[in-house]
Design an enzyme around this catalytic site. Structure first.
Site, PDB file in Angstrom:
ATOM      1  N   HIS A  67     -21.481  -4.147 -19.440  1.00  0.00           N
ATOM      2  CA  HIS A  67     -20.495  -4.810 -18.583  1.00  0.00           C
ATOM      3  C   HIS A  67     -21.222  -5.082 -17.262  1.00  0.00           C
ATOM      4  O   HIS A  67     -21.418  -4.174 -16.463  1.00  0.00           O
ATOM      5  CB  HIS A  67     -19.274  -3.901 -18.371  1.00  0.00           C
ATOM      6  CG  HIS A  67     -18.220  -4.516 -17.507  1.00  0.00           C
ATOM      7  ND1 HIS A  67     -16.918  -4.649 -17.908  1.00  0.00           N
ATOM      8  CD2 HIS A  67     -18.283  -5.050 -16.267  1.00  0.00           C
ATOM      9  CE1 HIS A  67     -16.218  -5.243 -16.942  1.00  0.00           C
ATOM     10  NE2 HIS A  67     -17.025  -5.480 -15.932  1.00  0.00           N
ATOM     11  N   HIS A 120     -11.110  -4.769 -28.361  1.00  0.00           N
ATOM     12  CA  HIS A 120     -10.497  -3.461 -28.093  1.00  0.00           C
ATOM     13  C   HIS A 120      -9.358  -3.225 -29.078  1.00  0.00           C
ATOM     14  O   HIS A 120      -8.457  -4.051 -29.188  1.00  0.00           O
ATOM     15  CB  HIS A 120      -9.989  -3.412 -26.656  1.00  0.00           C
ATOM     16  CG  HIS A 120     -11.096  -3.547 -25.649  1.00  0.00           C
ATOM     17  ND1 HIS A 120     -11.743  -2.474 -25.108  1.00  0.00           N
ATOM     18  CD2 HIS A 120     -11.701  -4.649 -25.141  1.00  0.00           C
ATOM     19  CE1 HIS A 120     -12.688  -2.893 -24.289  1.00  0.00           C
ATOM     20  NE2 HIS A 120     -12.688  -4.213 -24.292  1.00  0.00           N
ATOM     21  N   ASN A 151     -13.871   2.407 -25.080  1.00  0.00           N
ATOM     22  CA  ASN A 151     -13.146   2.938 -23.915  1.00  0.00           C
ATOM     23  C   ASN A 151     -11.690   3.203 -24.260  1.00  0.00           C
ATOM     24  O   ASN A 151     -10.770   2.550 -23.802  1.00  0.00           O
ATOM     25  CB  ASN A 151     -13.303   2.036 -22.684  1.00  0.00           C
ATOM     26  CG  ASN A 151     -12.983   0.597 -22.976  1.00  0.00           C
ATOM     27  OD1 ASN A 151     -13.113   0.140 -24.101  1.00  0.00           O
ATOM     28  ND2 ASN A 151     -12.523  -0.109 -21.974  1.00  0.00           N
ATOM     29  N   ASP A 210     -13.368  -9.922 -26.308  1.00  0.00           N
ATOM     30  CA  ASP A 210     -12.838  -8.954 -25.344  1.00  0.00           C
ATOM     31  C   ASP A 210     -11.317  -8.869 -25.458  1.00  0.00           C
ATOM     32  O   ASP A 210     -10.633  -8.527 -24.500  1.00  0.00           O
ATOM     33  CB  ASP A 210     -13.258  -9.280 -23.907  1.00  0.00           C
ATOM     34  CG  ASP A 210     -13.163  -8.063 -22.990  1.00  0.00           C
ATOM     35  OD1 ASP A 210     -13.062  -6.931 -23.501  1.00  0.00           O
ATOM     36  OD2 ASP A 210     -13.163  -8.243 -21.756  1.00  0.00           O
ATOM     37  N   HIS A 222      -2.157  -5.399 -24.083  1.00  0.00           N
ATOM     38  CA  HIS A 222      -1.397  -4.566 -23.142  1.00  0.00           C
ATOM     39  C   HIS A 222       0.073  -4.842 -23.361  1.00  0.00           C
ATOM     40  O   HIS A 222       0.496  -5.988 -23.322  1.00  0.00           O
ATOM     41  CB  HIS A 222      -1.740  -4.915 -21.691  1.00  0.00           C
ATOM     42  CG  HIS A 222      -3.134  -4.546 -21.323  1.00  0.00           C
ATOM     43  ND1 HIS A 222      -3.550  -3.247 -21.246  1.00  0.00           N
ATOM     44  CD2 HIS A 222      -4.206  -5.305 -21.033  1.00  0.00           C
ATOM     45  CE1 HIS A 222      -4.826  -3.210 -20.917  1.00  0.00           C
ATOM     46  NE2 HIS A 222      -5.258  -4.445 -20.783  1.00  0.00           N
ATOM     47  N   ALA A 227      -2.460  -4.835 -16.033  1.00  0.00           N
ATOM     48  CA  ALA A 227      -3.669  -4.213 -16.558  1.00  0.00           C
ATOM     49  C   ALA A 227      -4.637  -5.324 -16.967  1.00  0.00           C
ATOM     50  O   ALA A 227      -4.219  -6.358 -17.467  1.00  0.00           O
ATOM     51  CB  ALA A 227      -3.322  -3.333 -17.751  1.00  0.00           C
ATOM     52  N   ARG A 269      -7.825  -0.022 -29.224  1.00  0.00           N
ATOM     53  CA  ARG A 269      -6.995   1.086 -28.747  1.00  0.00           C
ATOM     54  C   ARG A 269      -6.885   2.222 -29.756  1.00  0.00           C
ATOM     55  O   ARG A 269      -7.800   2.550 -30.457  1.00  0.00           O
ATOM     56  CB  ARG A 269      -5.597   0.596 -28.343  1.00  0.00           C
ATOM     57  CG  ARG A 269      -5.586  -0.591 -27.422  1.00  0.00           C
ATOM     58  CD  ARG A 269      -6.188  -0.289 -26.090  1.00  0.00           C
ATOM     59  NE  ARG A 269      -6.043  -1.436 -25.182  1.00  0.00           N
ATOM     60  CZ  ARG A 269      -6.896  -1.733 -24.232  1.00  0.00           C
ATOM     61  NH1 ARG A 269      -7.964  -0.988 -24.041  1.00  0.00           N
ATOM     62  NH2 ARG A 269      -6.702  -2.759 -23.459  1.00  0.00           N
TER      63      ARG A 269
HETATM   64 ZN   LIG Z   1     -14.099  -5.228 -23.113  1.00  0.00          ZN
END
Ligand SMILES: [Zn+2]
Length: 376
Positions: A129, A14, A41, A245, A249, A259, A16
């Site tokens: 997922h 991720h 996401n 993954d 955060h 989170a 962001r």
């Molecule tokens: Zn993920």
């Protein structure tokens, strides 16, 4: 001990958006990544392929550009999966696959509108997922079963049966049930495994409530970790590959700092190497062994504390898991450039971005040094 490895692909991470993105990209480049699969996401999600589609989402085109501008132009490849929604059209799958920009989709809803069929026909990978949605808390994480086990027992077998040509990546496996399913499924089904699910169990999360280890799917039990470890260190592994993954955060994202997601940017190969050794694999590369010492107790260059296996295939299994199985599944070129892991302790530091701190997983676990480091 030094391991020279082909540059690898983190096939689940991720990145962001905004100010934090260049820092995350830099950490991935620093850990020998040739390429990334950047999950969609974001806010808004990357749920359309082309910028000129009028859906109110980010496009794969635009998000790939953002990543490149944030330093990602140094990667040899960036895959951005399409975030599937009810608005996803078959035509977008076909057109996206044809131009080559659409290579994977991330599944969050059960699709019934022909999208899976179109993906199957276009050779687009489905990233899943694998947890059942909307389970009551009592069943979501129960002693007898949980949301992931339910998904791999009840849902995925049907998808695989209905779409036999659809390439599926079962993301971030956490249970023996899921490992067994992937292993016995056809060659179209493979899986990513994160560092944290190889290193820890739910006991590590609960003992002292270490919220930095809170990720989804939740860590499970020793039997599950043992199944994951056995799957990745198996010399004949063709299905299980690296996907961290890694998800940053800043501390104050939620009031409790809770989170979901563990940050492993910059240190994932080191953590994977640590996990392989904890699982009993001997990572010393073949050239560093004398033929006589091959497989003998004395040849172990480290002091791995758990029952040694004298696994002379440990290095190959590690390279296979980190550098080969994933790109081969996605049809990516194995890079000729290499990076080097060395068995020398490395301090772990927090990442500061705009006055906020992102705590890498080991620090969150009160582990201040790693047994391995990357040397450039
Ligand atoms: Zn993920």
């Amino acid at each position: 001990m030094k391991l020279e490895l082909p540059k690898w692909y983190d096939l689940h991470a991720h990145f962001r958006q905004g100010d934090v993105m260049p820092h995350l990209v830099r950490d991935h480049l620093a850990m020998g990544c040739a390429g990334i699969l950047a999950m969609p996401n974001t806010a808004p999600p990357v749920a359309k392929v082309f910028e000129n589609d009028d859906l109110p989402y980010w496009s794969i085109e635009a998000y790939t550009d953002m990543l490149k501008k944030a330093g990602g132009d140094k990667f040899s490849d960036i895959i951005v999966p399409l975030y599937l929604t009810k608005a996803t059209k078959v035509a977008a799958i076909e057109a996206g696959a044809k131009t080559g920009i659409l290579r994977a989709c991330k599944y969050y809803l059960f699709m019934t509108n022909g999208v899976f069929r179109a993906m199957e026909e276009a050779g687009v990978v489905l990233c899943i997922h694998g947890e059942e949605h909307g389970m009551a808390a009592e069943n979501y994480f129960d002693r007898a079963t949980n949301a992931e086990e339910y998904f791999y027992r009840e849902r995925l077998p049907r998808i695989v049966e209905k779409f036999p040509g659809l390439k599926i990546v079962s993301e971030h496996l956490t249970t023996k049930v899921a490992v067994d399913f992937v292993r016995s499924a056809p060659a179209t089904v493979a899986a990513t495994v994160t560092p944290q699910h190889l290193l820890y169990t739910v006991g590590h999360l609960l003992q002292g409530l270490k919220h930095h280890l809170y990720c989804l799917p939740l860590l499970k039990f020793e039997e599950d970790r043992a199944a994951l470890r056995a799957a990745v260190i198996a010399p004949a592994n063709t299905k299980f590959f690296a996907g961290t993954d890694s998800a940053p955060h800043a501390k104050k994202v939620t009031e409790c700092g809770c989170a979901a997601g563990c940050y492993t940017g910059g240190i994932a190969p080191q953590l994977y190497a640590q996990a392989f050794e904890e699982a009993g694999a001997d990572l010393s590369p073949p050239s560093s062994r004398t033929p006589k010492a091959e497989g003998s107790q004395d040849s172990r260059g480290d002091s791995s504390s758990q029952a040694p296996r004298n696994d002379s295939h440990g290095f190959r299994a590690f390279e296979n898991f980190l550098c080969r199985v994933g790109p081969e599944f996605y049809g990516l070129k194995i890079p000729s450039e290499t990076f080097t892991l060395e068995k020398t302790p490395q301090d772990v530091a927090a990442l500061s971005v705009g006055g906020e701190h992102i705590i890498p997983l080991p620090l969150g676990m009160k582990q201040k040094t790693l047994p391995w480091r990357i040397v450039q």
